[in-house]
Every structure is written in C-alpha cells, then in structure tokens.
Design a protein around this motif. Structure first.
Motif, PDB file in Angstrom:
ATOM      1  N   LYS A   1       1.539   9.228  -4.525  1.00 39.96           N
ATOM      2  CA  LYS A   1       2.047   8.520  -3.352  1.00 39.96           C
ATOM      3  C   LYS A   1       0.963   7.639  -2.734  1.00 39.96           C
ATOM      4  O   LYS A   1      -0.225   7.838  -2.979  1.00 39.96           O
ATOM      5  N   GLU A   2       1.437   6.674  -1.919  1.00 45.19           N
ATOM      6  CA  GLU A   2       0.528   5.805  -1.155  1.00 45.19           C
ATOM      7  C   GLU A   2      -0.460   5.069  -2.068  1.00 45.19           C
ATOM      8  O   GLU A   2      -1.662   5.058  -1.832  1.00 45.19           O
TER       9      GLU A   2
ATOM     10  N   GLN B   1       0.804  -1.210   0.000  1.00 41.43           N
ATOM     11  CA  GLN B   1       0.000   0.000   0.000  1.00 41.43           C
ATOM     12  C   GLN B   1       0.845   1.273   0.000  1.00 41.43           C
ATOM     13  O   GLN B   1       0.297   2.354   0.006  1.00 41.43           O
ATOM     14  N   ASN B   2       2.114   1.170  -0.011  1.00 39.75           N
ATOM     15  CA  ASN B   2       2.956   2.354   0.070  1.00 39.75           C
ATOM     16  C   ASN B   2       3.824   2.528  -1.165  1.00 39.75           C
ATOM     17  O   ASN B   2       4.959   2.935  -1.063  1.00 39.75           O
ATOM     18  N   LYS B   3       3.309   2.228  -2.320  1.00 41.56           N
ATOM     19  CA  LYS B   3       4.065   2.379  -3.557  1.00 41.56           C
ATOM     20  C   LYS B   3       3.854   3.775  -4.121  1.00 41.56           C
ATOM     21  O   LYS B   3       2.875   4.444  -3.830  1.00 41.56           O
ATOM     22  N   THR B   4       4.794   4.192  -4.948  1.00 44.14           N
ATOM     23  CA  THR B   4       4.660   5.464  -5.637  1.00 44.14           C
ATOM     24  C   THR B   4       4.661   5.226  -7.138  1.00 44.14           C
ATOM     25  O   THR B   4       5.211   4.239  -7.631  1.00 44.14           O
TER      26      THR B   4
ATOM     27  N   ASN C   1       7.787   0.348  -6.815  1.00 45.72           N
ATOM     28  CA  ASN C   1       7.384   1.625  -7.384  1.00 45.72           C
ATOM     29  C   ASN C   1       7.387   1.548  -8.910  1.00 45.72           C
ATOM     30  O   ASN C   1       8.086   0.749  -9.505  1.00 45.72           O
TER      31      ASN C   1
ATOM     32  N   GLN D   1      -6.405  10.141  -7.486  1.00 40.92           N
ATOM     33  CA  GLN D   1      -5.469  11.190  -7.098  1.00 40.92           C
ATOM     34  C   GLN D   1      -5.254  12.087  -8.308  1.00 40.92           C
ATOM     35  O   GLN D   1      -5.376  11.642  -9.451  1.00 40.92           O
TER      36      GLN D   1
END
Length: 137
Positions: free
Chosen positions: A72-73, A22-25, A130, A56
């Motif tokens: 982000k995120e 869940q924290n990929k960019t 990422n 986003q």
C-alpha cells in the motif's frame, strides 16, 4: 480575477495529481505454490535497494496453493518484487551446500535465469493506477 482563478485551478490539479500518485497499491499473487505448508515472503524494491533492504515487505499465508498480498501507499516509479516460499517458516531462504535453493522463489515479470533475479528483468512501473501481478515459482 481570471488569473487568480486559473492559478487556483492549476494548484488544485497539481495537488490532486501528487496525492493520487502516492496512494497506489500493488497486488501480487502466487498461484502455483507446491504446498500449503509455511508462508510466502514478499519484498518490494526499487533499483537502488534491489535485494538489499526492501521498501516494503509482506507475508502471504498459503491456501490451496495460492497467496495474495498488497503493498500500500506506493509512489509512482519503477519497482521489482521478489518472493520465496519459506516452507519451514525459519525466516530465511534455505540453500543446498552448492548454493542451489531448497525453497521455491519468483520475481515480478517471471523471468527466471540461472542465478538470483535481476532488477532489469523484474522491473515494472507504477504510474497513475494500481498494479496487479501474478508471480510464478
């Protein structure tokens, strides 16, 4: 005791996988902008909301015909990016009376057909690392 230790290891690995997924960019760059006037607006979509309300959005300032933004995120899944050069900074894409765009636009994967971008042409996958994309107008 060995069973408890094994369960604990599995739980820790599972939680780590969930957090990292869940924290990929997503880094998107447009390299061929015709002028530094205005801004480039980027929108991130999934299949359900494609070309509706973005998950986003980002604004890229143009310098030397190039702009780069970062989403982000981002959770794992399939996504598409659509962007356009808002030359006059009026917060909308301008069109000729016949419906042809007056401002340059692009989408992830750089598939340009007659008409607006399609999700299946522009989709890419975020999995465990990422993502970096170059979009052409």
């Amino acid at each position: 005791m060995k069973i408890l230790a094994s369960i604990l290891v599995v739980v820790i690995i599972s939680i780590t996988n969930i957090i990292t997924a869940q924290n990929k960019t997503i880094i998107a760059t447009v390299l061929n902008i015709s002028s530094d006037k205005g801004i480039v607006k980027f929108a991130l979509y999934n299949k359900t909301n494609f070309r509706l309300k973005p998950l986003q959005s980002e604004i890229g300032n143009i310098e030397n015909g190039k702009t780069t933004i970062t989403f982000k995120e981002v959770a794992g899944g399939e996504y598409a990016i659509v962007c356009y050069h808002d030359k006059n900074s009026n917060d909308k894409m301008d069109f000729q009376p016949n419906g042809m765009p007056l401002e340059a636009y692009g989408a992830s994967n750089n598939v340009m057909n007659f008409g607006p971008p399609k999700f299946d042409d522009a989709k890419f996958t975020v999995v465990d690392k990422n993502v970096s994309l170059e979009i052409k107008f």
